[in-house]
Design an enzyme around this catalytic site. Structure first.
Site, mmCIF file in Angstrom:
data_model
loop_
_atom_site.group_PDB
_atom_site.id
_atom_site.type_symbol
_atom_site.label_atom_id
_atom_site.label_comp_id
_atom_site.label_asym_id
_atom_site.label_seq_id
_atom_site.Cartn_x
_atom_site.Cartn_y
_atom_site.Cartn_z
ATOM 1 N N ASP A 56 6.801 0.429 -29.347
ATOM 2 C CA ASP A 56 7.269 1.007 -30.605
ATOM 3 C C ASP A 56 8.386 2.019 -30.327
ATOM 4 O OD1 ASP A 56 7.674 2.255 -33.024
ATOM 5 O OD2 ASP A 56 5.640 3.063 -33.198
ATOM 6 N N GLU A 135 20.277 17.963 -5.752
ATOM 7 C CA GLU A 135 19.401 18.949 -5.105
ATOM 8 C C GLU A 135 18.678 19.720 -6.207
ATOM 9 O OE1 GLU A 135 21.941 21.435 -2.783
ATOM 10 O OE2 GLU A 135 22.446 19.877 -1.347
ATOM 11 N N GLU A 137 16.068 22.294 -7.536
ATOM 12 C CA GLU A 137 15.257 23.459 -7.179
ATOM 13 C C GLU A 137 14.116 23.624 -8.183
ATOM 14 O OE1 GLU A 137 18.949 26.069 -5.293
ATOM 15 O OE2 GLU A 137 18.577 26.060 -7.453
ATOM 16 N N GLU A 219 13.454 28.935 -1.507
ATOM 17 C CA GLU A 219 14.780 29.266 -2.032
ATOM 18 C C GLU A 219 14.901 30.780 -2.239
ATOM 19 O OE1 GLU A 219 17.743 28.862 -2.724
ATOM 20 O OE2 GLU A 219 18.108 26.759 -2.271
ATOM 21 N N GLU A 226 12.753 24.301 -2.607
ATOM 22 C CA GLU A 226 13.616 23.124 -2.708
ATOM 23 C C GLU A 226 13.241 22.153 -1.605
ATOM 24 O OE1 GLU A 226 18.256 21.864 -1.985
ATOM 25 O OE2 GLU A 226 17.886 23.831 -2.860
ATOM 26 N N HIS A 275 22.295 20.914 -7.915
ATOM 27 C CA HIS A 275 23.603 20.652 -7.336
ATOM 28 C C HIS A 275 23.740 19.155 -7.114
ATOM 29 C CE1 HIS A 275 22.832 24.851 -5.402
ATOM 30 N NE2 HIS A 275 23.083 24.943 -6.702
ATOM 31 N N ARG A 346 30.155 29.007 -2.048
ATOM 32 C CA ARG A 346 29.140 28.685 -3.041
ATOM 33 C C ARG A 346 29.336 29.405 -4.370
ATOM 34 N NH1 ARG A 346 26.656 27.305 1.682
ATOM 35 N NH2 ARG A 346 25.057 25.679 1.536
ATOM 36 N N GLU A 364 30.550 18.692 -4.259
ATOM 37 C CA GLU A 364 29.247 19.166 -4.696
ATOM 38 C C GLU A 364 29.428 20.030 -5.936
ATOM 39 O OE1 GLU A 364 25.717 22.321 -3.460
ATOM 40 O OE2 GLU A 364 27.395 21.983 -2.092
ATOM 41 N N ARG A 366 28.089 22.395 -8.607
ATOM 42 C CA ARG A 366 26.964 23.313 -8.478
ATOM 43 C C ARG A 366 26.437 23.828 -9.823
ATOM 44 N NH1 ARG A 366 25.725 25.272 -3.693
ATOM 45 N NH2 ARG A 366 25.160 27.341 -4.470
#
Length: 476
Positions: A56, A135, A137, A219, A226, A275, A346, A364, A366
């Site tokens: 459904d 990635e 967390e 972390e 992580e 990330h 970062r 990457e 972030r």
């Protein structure tokens, strides 16, 4: 690790070998939640797997109207794996959703949308494979309390690791006082890291269900962890996010804990990101690699990133899909909202991992988080990137300075674009900027998605007073 079956015959052999009693068919809704229906194993045959399983569609939020509710689940039999948590042997199979009225994959099925994005990549002649490495967390709490009523609202989370427990007198055991503290949780050993055994169990179970686990660690935030999973193709990576979240939540649950991927559960400490590492390949070659350029990034990679940044506000409607997402995207908590790129840095919205050769060169991003539906988030990142390649967009950067130290005035002076500050801003950007999604997403889906997010997230959040508002405004 990896696939357990390759075809229908192998699937039934797998069921016999594992003495399977139930087959659990799972699909993903528009917000990324898993749904399932369990069949007795002896009620399922090859013809049923080929024809599809009825369900459904009107009972799933933002999907079908009641007068056109019948839909089919189309099992992707190669995704089969044993459920490690059920009392009776149960095999899980991922499914796509099929629209019987239009005779095609359902335009609101996230997994089908992700498959169309890959088809668009090939039809555009740009590449034949897209690899994604998320990635995710998470936090592990001992207790969570939530109340939300007309005259009161609030929440309380607790963890043995919380610095707020430094003076707590526990009834059954001593207060050892070994705690990471705010922003102090990155890589401490036991006893400060209290989750070593719990993460180890999660890593072992993740391998049982077919994921290739690389590492696990505490972390930065207290009670945060992580686990690193090997990248995969776009569909594999999104499937793996669903497995990963299921395993982390269930292992925590069975140990008397509770896990959350919520972006910002703790005020003043780091939040949970997702990330996302990305690269495009063609004929076995990494299109993002060019030796000798900055961080070995090719022009194709920069154009791809330029497209993501150009459409970032609309992209955020999918990659940062909750009002809570934007409480994470503020300076000072390793959650970059400044749209530039850098090798190793970062604080940039896109980091280029250090020391990557041809096989490992990638970008990457972030800023995404785990409130995103992984199929939609990865598809939208890919579509924005492909649009950037088409239009040869160039991102701002590289910038190697600590961007978290820049004031708002300095960011404006440097003319650096930023992520949206609220989900409303992201959704309004999506309404204005969605042509880059049209090769894959229909107008109906985009319209449904933005309306659903306003109704489910934005308007309820905007209507509610908060504890901070009482503290700051009550005596006005």
């Amino acid at each position: 690790m990896g696939k357990f079956v390759n075809n229908v015959d192998e699937f039934f052999d797998f069921c016999e070998k594992n003495e399977v009693e139930f087959i659990d068919f799972r699909f993903t809704d528009i917000k990324g939640a898993w749904h399932h229906i369990s069949y007795r194993k002896n009620a399922v045959d090859a013809k049923m797997l080929e024809a599809g399983l009825p369900f459904d569609g009107s009972s799933i939020e933002a999907w079908q109207p009641i007068n056109e509710s019948d839909m089919l689940l189309k099992p992707d039999i190669e995704t089969a794996f044993m459920d490690p948590f059920t009392a009776d042997p149960t095999v899980i199979v991922f499914c796509d959703v099929f629209d019987i009225y239009k005779g095609q994959p359902y335009e609101k099925c996230p997994r089908s949308i992700a498959k169309k994005a890959l088809q668009h990549l090939e039809e555009a002649g740009i590449g034949d494979a897209a690899y994604f490495g998320p990635e995710n967390e998470f936090f592990i709490f001992d207790d969570v309390q939530i109340w939300d009523n007309i005259n009161q609202s609030g929440y309380k989370v607790d963890s043995e690791e919380g610095e707020w427990n430094m003076s707590t007198k526990f009834e059954d055991y001593a207060n050892t006082a070994h705690r990471p503290g705010t922003k102090g949780g990155y890589f401490p050993v036991m006893p400060i890291d209290s989750m070593v055994d719990l993460r180890a169990e999660m890593m072992q179970v993740l391998e049982e269900v077919g994921l290739e686990v690389v590492l696990g660690h505490h972390e930065v935030a207290q009670a945060q962890g992580e686990i690193g999973i090997k990248f995969g193709t776009l569909i594999e990576a999104a499937d793996n996010v669903q497995k990963y979240k299921y395993v982390v939540k269930m292992v925590a649950h069975l140990n008397g804990k509770t896990a959350t991927f919520m972006p910002k559960p703790l005020y003043g400490d780091n939040g949970n990101g997702m990330h996302v590492h990305q690269s495009i390949w063609k004929d076995g070659k990494n299109l993002f690699y060019k030796e000798g350029e900055y961080a070995n990034l090719s022009e194709t990679a920069l154009n791809y990133l330029g497209g993501i940044f150009k459409h970032a506000k609309a992209v955020a409607a999918f990659t940062n899909a909750s009002t809570n997402s934007y409480k994470r995207l503020i300076p000072g908590f390793e959650a970059p909202s400044i749209l530039t790129y850098s090798s190793q840095n970062r604080s940039a919205a896109c980091r280029i991992p250090y020391g990557a050769g041809e096989a490992a060169t990638r970008i990457e991003t972030r800023f995404p988080d785990s409130t995103a539906n992984p199929y939609l988030a990865f598809a939208v990142l890919l579509l924005a990137g492909l649009d950037g390649i088409k239009n040869k967009d160039i991102p701002v950067g590289p910038m190697n300075e600590d961007l978290f130290e820049l004031s708002l005035d300095e960011i404006r002076e440097k003319n650096i674009p930023q992520m949206p500050h609220t989900l409303r801003e992201a959704l309004e950007a999506l309404i204005a900027d969605n042509e880059f999604l049209k090769p894959v997403m229909t107008d109906e889906f985009i319209d449904t998605y933005q309306h659903y997010q306003f109704e489910r997230q934005v308007w309820p959040d905007e209507a509610r007073p908060t504890a901070f508002e009482f503290a700051s405004t009550y005596s006005c």
